[in-house]
Write a protein that holds these residues in place. Structure first.
Motif, mmCIF file in Angstrom:
data_model
loop_
_atom_site.group_PDB
_atom_site.id
_atom_site.type_symbol
_atom_site.label_atom_id
_atom_site.label_comp_id
_atom_site.label_asym_id
_atom_site.label_seq_id
_atom_site.Cartn_x
_atom_site.Cartn_y
_atom_site.Cartn_z
ATOM 1 N N PHE A 35 0.998 -1.336 -0.034
ATOM 2 C CA PHE A 35 0.030 -0.054 0.017
ATOM 3 C C PHE A 35 0.893 1.288 0.076
ATOM 4 O O PHE A 35 1.955 1.227 0.269
ATOM 5 C CB PHE A 35 -0.804 0.028 1.314
ATOM 6 C CG PHE A 35 -2.188 -1.109 1.226
ATOM 7 C CD1 PHE A 35 -1.775 -2.241 1.335
ATOM 8 C CD2 PHE A 35 -3.492 -0.218 0.976
ATOM 9 C CE1 PHE A 35 -2.958 -3.124 1.315
ATOM 10 C CE2 PHE A 35 -4.453 -1.289 0.951
ATOM 11 C CZ PHE A 35 -4.090 -2.529 1.266
ATOM 12 N N ARG A 36 0.252 2.529 -0.337
ATOM 13 C CA ARG A 36 1.183 3.540 -0.196
ATOM 14 C C ARG A 36 0.129 4.589 0.293
ATOM 15 O O ARG A 36 -0.989 4.777 -0.071
ATOM 16 C CB ARG A 36 1.552 3.932 -1.602
ATOM 17 C CG ARG A 36 0.681 4.242 -2.568
ATOM 18 C CD ARG A 36 1.342 4.522 -3.958
ATOM 19 N NE ARG A 36 0.435 4.890 -5.107
ATOM 20 C CZ ARG A 36 0.802 4.946 -6.486
ATOM 21 N NH1 ARG A 36 2.084 4.602 -6.747
ATOM 22 N NH2 ARG A 36 -0.098 5.327 -7.476
ATOM 23 N N GLN A 37 0.640 5.717 1.180
ATOM 24 C CA GLN A 37 -0.046 6.851 1.420
ATOM 25 C C GLN A 37 0.855 7.910 1.139
ATOM 26 O O GLN A 37 1.902 8.177 1.616
ATOM 27 C CB GLN A 37 -0.347 6.589 2.876
ATOM 28 C CG GLN A 37 -1.223 7.623 3.572
ATOM 29 C CD GLN A 37 -1.679 7.152 4.809
ATOM 30 O OE1 GLN A 37 -0.991 6.327 5.409
ATOM 31 N NE2 GLN A 37 -3.042 7.939 5.295
ATOM 32 N N GLU A 42 -5.579 9.216 1.276
ATOM 33 C CA GLU A 42 -5.972 7.946 1.868
ATOM 34 C C GLU A 42 -4.901 6.884 1.604
ATOM 35 O O GLU A 42 -4.137 6.879 0.510
ATOM 36 C CB GLU A 42 -7.276 7.421 1.517
ATOM 37 C CG GLU A 42 -8.193 8.408 1.803
ATOM 38 C CD GLU A 42 -8.653 8.205 3.166
ATOM 39 O OE1 GLU A 42 -9.043 9.175 4.213
ATOM 40 O OE2 GLU A 42 -8.571 7.207 3.872
ATOM 41 N N ARG A 43 -4.736 6.156 2.408
ATOM 42 C CA ARG A 43 -3.902 4.828 2.083
ATOM 43 C C ARG A 43 -4.352 4.063 0.930
ATOM 44 O O ARG A 43 -5.529 3.550 0.881
ATOM 45 C CB ARG A 43 -3.632 3.900 3.223
ATOM 46 C CG ARG A 43 -2.605 2.916 2.962
ATOM 47 C CD ARG A 43 -2.119 2.083 4.558
ATOM 48 N NE ARG A 43 -1.714 3.144 5.393
ATOM 49 C CZ ARG A 43 -0.987 2.877 6.535
ATOM 50 N NH1 ARG A 43 -0.818 1.441 6.860
ATOM 51 N NH2 ARG A 43 -0.531 3.991 7.417
ATOM 52 N N GLU A 44 -3.784 3.873 0.031
ATOM 53 C CA GLU A 44 -4.159 3.281 -1.365
ATOM 54 C C GLU A 44 -3.344 1.887 -1.618
ATOM 55 O O GLU A 44 -2.215 1.816 -1.314
ATOM 56 C CB GLU A 44 -4.398 4.053 -2.403
ATOM 57 C CG GLU A 44 -2.895 4.444 -3.124
ATOM 58 C CD GLU A 44 -3.060 5.103 -4.370
ATOM 59 O OE1 GLU A 44 -4.384 5.571 -4.733
ATOM 60 O OE2 GLU A 44 -2.117 5.498 -4.756
ATOM 61 N N ALA A 90 5.302 8.711 -1.916
ATOM 62 C CA ALA A 90 4.365 8.274 -0.824
ATOM 63 C C ALA A 90 5.208 7.524 0.145
ATOM 64 O O ALA A 90 6.462 6.970 -0.077
ATOM 65 C CB ALA A 90 3.155 7.469 -1.300
ATOM 66 N N TYR A 92 5.584 3.842 1.374
ATOM 67 C CA TYR A 92 5.088 2.628 0.990
ATOM 68 C C TYR A 92 4.935 1.377 2.144
ATOM 69 O O TYR A 92 5.962 1.554 2.843
ATOM 70 C CB TYR A 92 5.661 1.901 -0.243
ATOM 71 C CG TYR A 92 5.557 2.515 -1.647
ATOM 72 C CD1 TYR A 92 5.842 4.003 -1.689
ATOM 73 C CD2 TYR A 92 4.828 2.054 -2.441
ATOM 74 C CE1 TYR A 92 5.557 4.671 -2.848
ATOM 75 C CE2 TYR A 92 4.808 2.576 -3.764
ATOM 76 C CZ TYR A 92 4.872 3.695 -3.984
ATOM 77 O OH TYR A 92 4.589 4.435 -5.127
ATOM 78 N N TYR A 93 3.864 0.987 2.353
ATOM 79 C CA TYR A 93 3.996 0.080 3.380
ATOM 80 C C TYR A 93 3.795 -1.620 2.948
ATOM 81 O O TYR A 93 2.751 -1.681 1.968
ATOM 82 C CB TYR A 93 2.703 0.283 4.241
ATOM 83 C CG TYR A 93 2.909 1.658 5.102
ATOM 84 C CD1 TYR A 93 2.020 2.581 4.297
ATOM 85 C CD2 TYR A 93 3.127 1.734 6.399
ATOM 86 C CE1 TYR A 93 2.178 4.041 4.895
ATOM 87 C CE2 TYR A 93 3.254 2.871 7.042
ATOM 88 C CZ TYR A 93 2.589 3.877 6.227
ATOM 89 O OH TYR A 93 2.852 5.282 6.885
ATOM 90 N N HIS A 104 -7.452 -1.529 3.074
ATOM 91 C CA HIS A 104 -6.152 -1.884 4.331
ATOM 92 C C HIS A 104 -6.746 -2.492 5.415
ATOM 93 O O HIS A 104 -6.029 -3.306 6.113
ATOM 94 C CB HIS A 104 -5.608 -0.543 4.849
ATOM 95 C CG HIS A 104 -6.717 0.490 5.421
ATOM 96 N ND1 HIS A 104 -6.837 0.406 7.075
ATOM 97 C CD2 HIS A 104 -7.373 1.412 4.975
ATOM 98 C CE1 HIS A 104 -7.726 1.249 7.147
ATOM 99 N NE2 HIS A 104 -7.990 1.771 6.271
ATOM 100 N N TRP A 110 1.359 -5.120 9.491
ATOM 101 C CA TRP A 110 1.960 -4.144 8.794
ATOM 102 C C TRP A 110 3.564 -3.891 9.160
ATOM 103 O O TRP A 110 3.806 -3.907 10.366
ATOM 104 C CB TRP A 110 1.064 -3.107 9.005
ATOM 105 C CG TRP A 110 -0.259 -3.010 8.383
ATOM 106 C CD1 TRP A 110 -1.276 -3.731 8.858
ATOM 107 C CD2 TRP A 110 -0.419 -2.384 6.964
ATOM 108 N NE1 TRP A 110 -2.502 -3.675 8.226
ATOM 109 C CE2 TRP A 110 -2.101 -2.760 6.959
ATOM 110 C CE3 TRP A 110 -0.072 -1.920 6.140
ATOM 111 C CZ2 TRP A 110 -2.703 -2.217 5.949
ATOM 112 C CZ3 TRP A 110 -0.661 -1.287 4.991
ATOM 113 C CH2 TRP A 110 -2.073 -1.658 5.000
ATOM 114 N N GLY A 113 7.155 1.074 6.833
ATOM 115 C CA GLY A 113 6.812 2.045 5.882
ATOM 116 C C GLY A 113 8.153 2.247 5.560
ATOM 117 O O GLY A 113 9.006 2.577 6.265
#
Length: 120
Positions: A35-37, A42-44, A90, A92-93, A104, A110, A113
């Motif tokens: 995911f990235r934020q 929002e986290r996407e 962003a 990245y997670y 998410h 998790w 990041g």
């Protein structure tokens, strides 16, 4: 625990590879996702891979530019990013869970990041 790494400062059009490593093995049923934020957003969802089968999923804006892969020997999931754009910048997670999804809340494990900055 998941450990994400590989972020950095790159220029538009450059490539970068992120890594997500787990202390302890991934189970074959595990889905690992990126995911990235970006600031103020929002986290996407970016991409995901089923550890056992290797089936991959991508968000439309990164399809063809990003590749998610896994290494059983290294117990690591990679996100190879090419042709990076400023919109890709962003944190990245990486995340892991028992099911695939693009939100998410599907994932319960998790990493911390890693920051990707893309200069134009």
């Amino acid at each position: 625990q998941l450990q994400a790494s590989g972020g950095g400062l790159v220029q538009t059009g450059d490539s970068l590879r992120l890594s997500c490593t787990r202390s302890g093995r991934f189970f074959s049923s595990t889905v690992v996702a990126w995911f990235r934020q970006a600031p103020g957003k929002e986290r996407e969802f970016v991409a995901a891979i089923r550890w056992g089968s290797g089936i991959r999923y991508y968000e439309d804006s990164v399809r063809g530019r990003f590749t998610i892969s896994r290494s059983s020997a290294e117990n690591t999931v990679y996100l190879q990013m090419t042709n990076l754009k400023p919109d890709d910048a962003a944190v990245y997670y990486c995340a892991a869970g028992a099911h695939y999804g693009t939100t998410h809340n599907v994932y319960n494990n998790w990493g911390q990041g890693t920051l990707v900055t893309v200069s134009s």
